[in-house]
Design a protein around this motif. Sequence first.
Motif, PDB file in Angstrom:
ATOM      1  N   ILE A  24      -4.198   2.337   8.591  1.00 26.49           N
ATOM      2  CA  ILE A  24      -3.913   1.514   9.778  1.00 26.49           C
ATOM      3  C   ILE A  24      -2.460   1.685  10.202  1.00 26.49           C
ATOM      4  CG2 ILE A  24      -3.862  -0.839  10.698  1.00 26.49           C
ATOM      5  CD1 ILE A  24      -6.034  -1.544   8.610  1.00 26.49           C
ATOM      6  N   ALA A  25      -1.540   1.680   9.220  1.00 27.59           N
ATOM      7  CA  ALA A  25      -0.114   1.817   9.533  1.00 27.59           C
ATOM      8  C   ALA A  25       0.168   3.156  10.207  1.00 27.59           C
ATOM      9  CB  ALA A  25       0.718   1.677   8.259  1.00 27.59           C
ATOM     10  N   LYS A  26      -0.464   4.215   9.732  1.00 31.75           N
ATOM     11  CA  LYS A  26      -0.262   5.535  10.341  1.00 31.75           C
ATOM     12  C   LYS A  26      -0.765   5.554  11.778  1.00 31.75           C
ATOM     13  CE  LYS A  26      -1.555   9.071   7.822  1.00 31.75           C
ATOM     14  NZ  LYS A  26      -2.408   9.833   6.901  1.00 31.75           N
ATOM     15  N   ALA A  27      -1.908   4.914  12.018  1.00 34.30           N
ATOM     16  CA  ALA A  27      -2.458   4.884  13.377  1.00 34.30           C
ATOM     17  C   ALA A  27      -1.532   4.119  14.325  1.00 34.30           C
ATOM     18  CB  ALA A  27      -3.847   4.251  13.353  1.00 34.30           C
ATOM     19  N   ASN A  87       3.470   6.307   6.360  1.00 36.35           N
ATOM     20  CA  ASN A  87       2.592   6.789   5.289  1.00 36.35           C
ATOM     21  C   ASN A  87       3.257   6.590   3.927  1.00 36.35           C
ATOM     22  OD1 ASN A  87       0.299   8.465   4.193  1.00 36.35           O
ATOM     23  ND2 ASN A  87       2.032   9.772   3.643  1.00 36.35           N
ATOM     24  N   GLU A  88       4.533   6.974   3.818  1.00 34.64           N
ATOM     25  CA  GLU A  88       5.239   6.846   2.542  1.00 34.64           C
ATOM     26  C   GLU A  88       5.442   5.380   2.165  1.00 34.64           C
ATOM     27  OE1 GLU A  88       9.377   8.356   0.330  1.00 34.64           O
ATOM     28  OE2 GLU A  88       9.057   8.734   2.471  1.00 34.64           O
ATOM     29  N   ALA A  89       5.870   4.568   3.124  1.00 38.34           N
ATOM     30  CA  ALA A  89       6.116   3.149   2.834  1.00 38.34           C
ATOM     31  C   ALA A  89       4.827   2.443   2.437  1.00 38.34           C
ATOM     32  CB  ALA A  89       6.735   2.475   4.057  1.00 38.34           C
ATOM     33  N   ALA A  90       3.733   2.728   3.125  1.00 36.76           N
ATOM     34  CA  ALA A  90       2.460   2.084   2.807  1.00 36.76           C
ATOM     35  C   ALA A  90       1.973   2.486   1.425  1.00 36.76           C
ATOM     36  CB  ALA A  90       1.418   2.448   3.866  1.00 36.76           C
ATOM     37  N   MET A 150      -4.515  -0.319  -0.562  1.00 37.05           N
ATOM     38  CA  MET A 150      -3.374   0.485  -0.125  1.00 37.05           C
ATOM     39  C   MET A 150      -3.815   1.589   0.827  1.00 37.05           C
ATOM     40  SD  MET A 150      -1.981   3.722  -0.786  1.00 37.05           S
ATOM     41  CE  MET A 150      -2.437   4.172  -2.459  1.00 37.05           C
ATOM     42  N   HIS A 151      -4.955   2.212   0.529  1.00 39.60           N
ATOM     43  CA  HIS A 151      -5.455   3.274   1.409  1.00 39.60           C
ATOM     44  C   HIS A 151      -5.805   2.723   2.788  1.00 39.60           C
ATOM     45  CE1 HIS A 151      -5.436   6.499  -1.509  1.00 39.60           C
ATOM     46  NE2 HIS A 151      -6.101   5.763  -2.385  1.00 39.60           N
ATOM     47  N   TYR A 152      -6.399   1.519   2.829  1.00 39.38           N
ATOM     48  CA  TYR A 152      -6.721   0.898   4.126  1.00 39.38           C
ATOM     49  C   TYR A 152      -5.450   0.640   4.929  1.00 39.38           C
ATOM     50  CZ  TYR A 152     -11.276  -0.295   1.982  1.00 39.38           C
ATOM     51  OH  TYR A 152     -12.503  -0.265   1.374  1.00 39.38           O
ATOM     52  N   VAL A 153      -4.479   0.019   4.259  1.00 40.90           N
ATOM     53  CA  VAL A 153      -3.228  -0.335   4.937  1.00 40.90           C
ATOM     54  C   VAL A 153      -2.521   0.929   5.417  1.00 40.90           C
ATOM     55  CG1 VAL A 153      -0.935  -1.347   4.612  1.00 40.90           C
ATOM     56  CG2 VAL A 153      -2.948  -2.505   3.689  1.00 40.90           C
ATOM     57  N   ARG A 154      -2.523   1.950   4.586  1.00 41.72           N
ATOM     58  CA  ARG A 154      -1.850   3.195   4.953  1.00 41.72           C
ATOM     59  C   ARG A 154      -2.480   3.818   6.199  1.00 41.72           C
ATOM     60  NH1 ARG A 154      -1.509   7.834   0.499  1.00 41.72           N
ATOM     61  NH2 ARG A 154      -3.761   7.832   0.863  1.00 41.72           N
TER      62      ARG A 154
END
Length: 718
Positions: free
Chosen positions: A380-383, A398-401, A374-378
């Motif tokens: 990447i998603a934020k970037a 950030n919230e959705a991830a 989840m931290h990885y996905v978050r």
Amino acid sequence: MTKNLLVELLVEELPPKSLKQLGSSFAELLTASLKAQDLVSKDAQVTAYASPRRLAVHITHVAAQAADQAVAQKLMPATVGLDAQGQATPPLLKKLASLGADASVVPQLKRVMEGKTETLFWDSTVKGTPLTDGLQKALEEAIGKLPIPKVMTYQLADGWSSVNFVRPVHALIALHGADIVPVSILGLQAGRETQGHRFEAKVNPIVLHNADSYAQQLATEGAVIAGFAERRAEIVRQLNVAATKENLTPVDDDALLDEVTALVEHPNVLVGKFAAEFLQVPQECLILTMKANQKYFPLLDAQGKLANKFLLVSNIRPTDSGLVIGGNERVLRSRLADAKFFFDQDRKKTLASRVPGLDKVVYHNKLGTQGQRMHYVRAIAKAIAQQLGGVELTSQANEAATLSKTDLLTDMVGEFPELQGIMGRYYAQHEGLSDDIAFAIEDHYKPRFSGDALPRNSVGICLALADKLETLINMFSIGEIPTGDKDPFALRRHALGVIRILIEKDLKLNLNDLIYNAIFQINKVSFLVSPNSNSKTKFSDHAAGKESGLELRTFIYERLAGNLREQGYTAQEVDAVLSLNPQQLGDIPKRLAAVRAFAALPEAVSLAAANKRVGNILKKTEGSISDTVDTGLLQEPAEQALYQTLTDILPGTEKTFAAGDYTASLQILAALKSPVDTFFDHVMVNVEDESLRNNRLALLKQLHQIMNQIADLSKLAS
């Protein structure tokens, strides 16, 4: 003279998910073997039959014996087979004896030169294979090659012998016309008797009159629709009739329809009901439990909403169907009660309260937990969100991830893993979270399959890209790369998902940057989250990250190339565009359309060939080539004309290219045909004078750059 052939294996109930393939494979394999033995004519009609208790095939125009064939039998060199007087030697006599001949055929032998060696040949006639022998061989081959998911070993009637097959076989039929073909398989001798429906057959056993009466006798005497396609069509007809009476529509599901077709021999569609209170549960849950657990067809209203009625396909037709319907309704009530209980219990905890629990769920033993993931996905998603929408989109991503994987810990998803994401959306909406967040939680798995919808909003797009990139990068980092037909982590599907989102949403994201930024985020987070953990990717080493990023980019382009060819683009068109490694995938459809339009121009063939020639000249040149042309060194009229044409068309190509009008940009190149042809006819590039040579190479370099902005046009050259 030929007759029609019928072969049937009467078995115990076959695996429903495999029946369709088993039926078609049995027919194809048996027919192919008989054809290879010249027992079946080329225009023969083949009909496959498959029901829960039988695999059968009907083949027209099958011979009782294959035609005799003339064969030129190679024997041995003449110097070995004949002595000085031309008489047969012992080796020749031995060879002839093995072929059923003797010394009397020696005068008939032919002498044929093979290179420098004279070889003896004997023209003989080989008797055609009798049907009994051919069918025996075909049966053994077909059963040996059937795609059986799991072989079962069972004892024969003698109590000692055992055989292997998908299910125990109880009877074998082999009829050539009205005659029994005396073959045997799996401990059974061929006959003409089969069984009809277990409960509704008028006659048991059914004695077949001939090969052609099979389907008709099973239907009238045995209450069995033997053909898979015919039975499926009958189920569809009954489903539509029953649904129309209720003013509803059955859920469209080909896989479920195939499975139900494989479960019944005499379909009877009935309508059942369940309590309307269960409709408070998300309809995806109800539909899934009806389809997966009970093999029912849920019914939808005109708005696509689930009704509290369903269709069941029974294998019996009692006078009073009330007991059948009632029994099914009672079973379904228990299933739906479980679903409602899970739904009610899950809503007692918020998604946010489940986040810490992700650290206890293993994602992969080499990569850590779902919490780490989840931290990885978050990250990447934020970037990605920062690039696409700035601060607000980054906060939403950030919230959705953070919440995206929490529904994995719910009872509903534990029972029905297929609902991951979907239940997360429902629970998010129950908590009052915005639709942007809720839909992103559901949509980050999309597209789940070919033709599936893409994420509905920008948050979902960021999260879906991040989730797929994280999976691809981390799996590549531990060597889990698809090979052949093996792809346990569906990485090809993830790559196609990235491709579809980038192209269909026309995102202005650079593929290289996307991959390497995702690697950077994973590398950074892996140390921040668990600095002492062994479950790290290999990207802590910069060179390894770069290498794996390049490997992943190649993998994505390979998937893209295959996908584009499936859409109807030619290999040349795809190669021309992708060989430039375009970084914004959203441009690719426009580039392909431009290449196709260019290829239709009369000048295209000549220009593509010239472009290939220019490319070859530039590749062979050692050292660097100047980017500028010295007009003072343009001596030949042909090179002056080419330079002038390049100068004239450059503004137009740059303007149209910048505007994204690739078709117009390539069409402008048509003006180059005449000056390019004249140049190569009258100008020598590799002249003795170094300054002239270098200047002409610089001119060709400019030509090459202008021609290959959109695609490598040399790939269009034949």
